[in-house]
Design a protein around this motif. Sequence first.
Motif, short mmCIF file in Angstrom:
data_model
loop_
_atom_site.label_atom_id
_atom_site.label_comp_id
_atom_site.label_asym_id
_atom_site.label_seq_id
_atom_site.Cartn_x
_atom_site.Cartn_y
_atom_site.Cartn_z
N HIS A 3 18.69 33.22 63.11
CA HIS A 3 19.69 32.43 62.63
C HIS A 3 18.97 31.41 61.82
CE1 HIS A 3 21.89 33.81 66.41
NE2 HIS A 3 21.92 34.51 65.50
N GLU A 4 19.17 30.89 60.40
CA GLU A 4 18.36 30.29 59.46
C GLU A 4 18.85 28.79 59.63
OE1 GLU A 4 18.67 31.34 55.58
OE2 GLU A 4 18.07 33.38 55.78
N GLU A 5 18.10 27.91 60.10
CA GLU A 5 18.23 26.69 60.50
C GLU A 5 17.33 25.66 59.55
OE1 GLU A 5 18.14 26.13 64.56
OE2 GLU A 5 20.10 27.15 64.98
N VAL A 12 17.96 16.89 63.28
CA VAL A 12 19.11 17.75 63.69
C VAL A 12 19.28 18.95 62.82
CG1 VAL A 12 21.75 17.75 63.70
CG2 VAL A 12 20.39 15.40 64.22
N SER A 13 19.49 20.07 63.38
CA SER A 13 19.40 21.34 62.63
C SER A 13 20.77 21.48 61.87
CB SER A 13 19.32 22.54 63.45
OG SER A 13 20.20 22.62 64.46
N PHE A 18 26.28 31.57 59.07
CA PHE A 18 26.91 31.73 60.27
C PHE A 18 26.83 33.28 60.75
CE2 PHE A 18 29.92 28.34 58.41
CZ PHE A 18 29.78 27.46 59.31
N VAL A 19 27.08 33.70 61.96
CA VAL A 19 27.16 35.01 62.53
C VAL A 19 28.41 35.36 63.16
CG1 VAL A 19 26.09 36.53 64.11
CG2 VAL A 19 24.86 34.72 63.36
N ASN A 176 22.95 23.21 65.02
CA ASN A 176 22.42 23.83 66.31
C ASN A 176 23.18 25.40 66.35
OD1 ASN A 176 20.84 21.75 66.98
ND2 ASN A 176 22.47 20.71 67.85
N TYR A 177 24.46 25.58 66.74
CA TYR A 177 25.14 26.72 67.07
C TYR A 177 25.96 27.19 65.98
CZ TYR A 177 27.24 29.94 70.10
OH TYR A 177 27.69 31.08 70.74
N ASN A 178 25.51 28.49 65.49
CA ASN A 178 26.32 28.94 64.23
C ASN A 178 27.02 30.50 64.58
OD1 ASN A 178 23.79 30.59 64.57
ND2 ASN A 178 23.41 30.61 62.34
#
Length: 314
Positions: A3-5, A12-13, A18-19, A176-178
Amino acid sequence: MKHEEIKDKDNVSTVTQFVLLGFSDLPELQGFLFVMFSTMYFIILTGNFLIILITRLDPALQKPMYFFLANFSFLEICYVSVTVPRILVNICTQDRRISILTCATQMCFFLILGATECFLLAVMSYDRYVAICTPLHYPLVMNPTKRFQLATGSWLGGIPVQIGQTCQIFSLHFCNYNHIDHFFCDLPPILKLACGDTSVNELCVFLVAVLFAAIPFLLILASYSRIIATILRLPTATGRAKAFSTCSSHLLVVFLFFGSATITYLRPKSTHSPGIDRLLFLLYTIVTPMFNPMIYSLRNKEVIAALRKLVLRK
């Protein structure tokens, strides 16, 4: 899955894509799900296309009611085409990544078409109200210009607000979470991924829902309260049965759409779970549009007669 960040200055990422998890937790059912969604999509396209075709070709269906029905059928084709093809691609390729721009575009079209459906159902109830409660004025009130204006207003009325709402949602910071625990980009799962306080955004979503869903639904209820009162005053049982038959299909579609949408979006947060949410969204976004053509064709003698003539002609 990667997941690209991108790390910003505050460490902060920032999510760049999204996934869509969708039904990834059911690996053994991927083939079955692909066949099921493909079949449902084919039924929706075929049923609604047939309704559009017969309302254009059959002289007996050149009435305002069927003009709005053709608009509604075309809307259903657009509505499911926003979500189902993406589901099929995700299942087929198993690549569930979606860029933020694509996600925002999908959500924007989904919201615009949802608003259009609310408005169009209200317009269709107004058409029935005029036809039954003031039949002598019906040709004058529902003249070609007026019905074109009502249909155009239904299609365009939600565009500015829903574009603004989409821009507001995607101007939030995602970090962070995607993982979107859903099969398409919709408001609740996207808001869950946003960093910080989203109470203002949730309030805006609620106000837009009141504007585009609650108010049309109340107008529909007001129209049908007058319609039912008028039908009950008709002198013959045959007249009452005919009047009820012209309204029952539309009323059933109204309760399917608004009922499933209300359960989906207005349940208490404590009752939410990913599995139940996905089932409810399937009911709201795919199953209900699949049954709408059947409801209108099987409960409407004029539509059945037009279909029969079309089949015999072919």
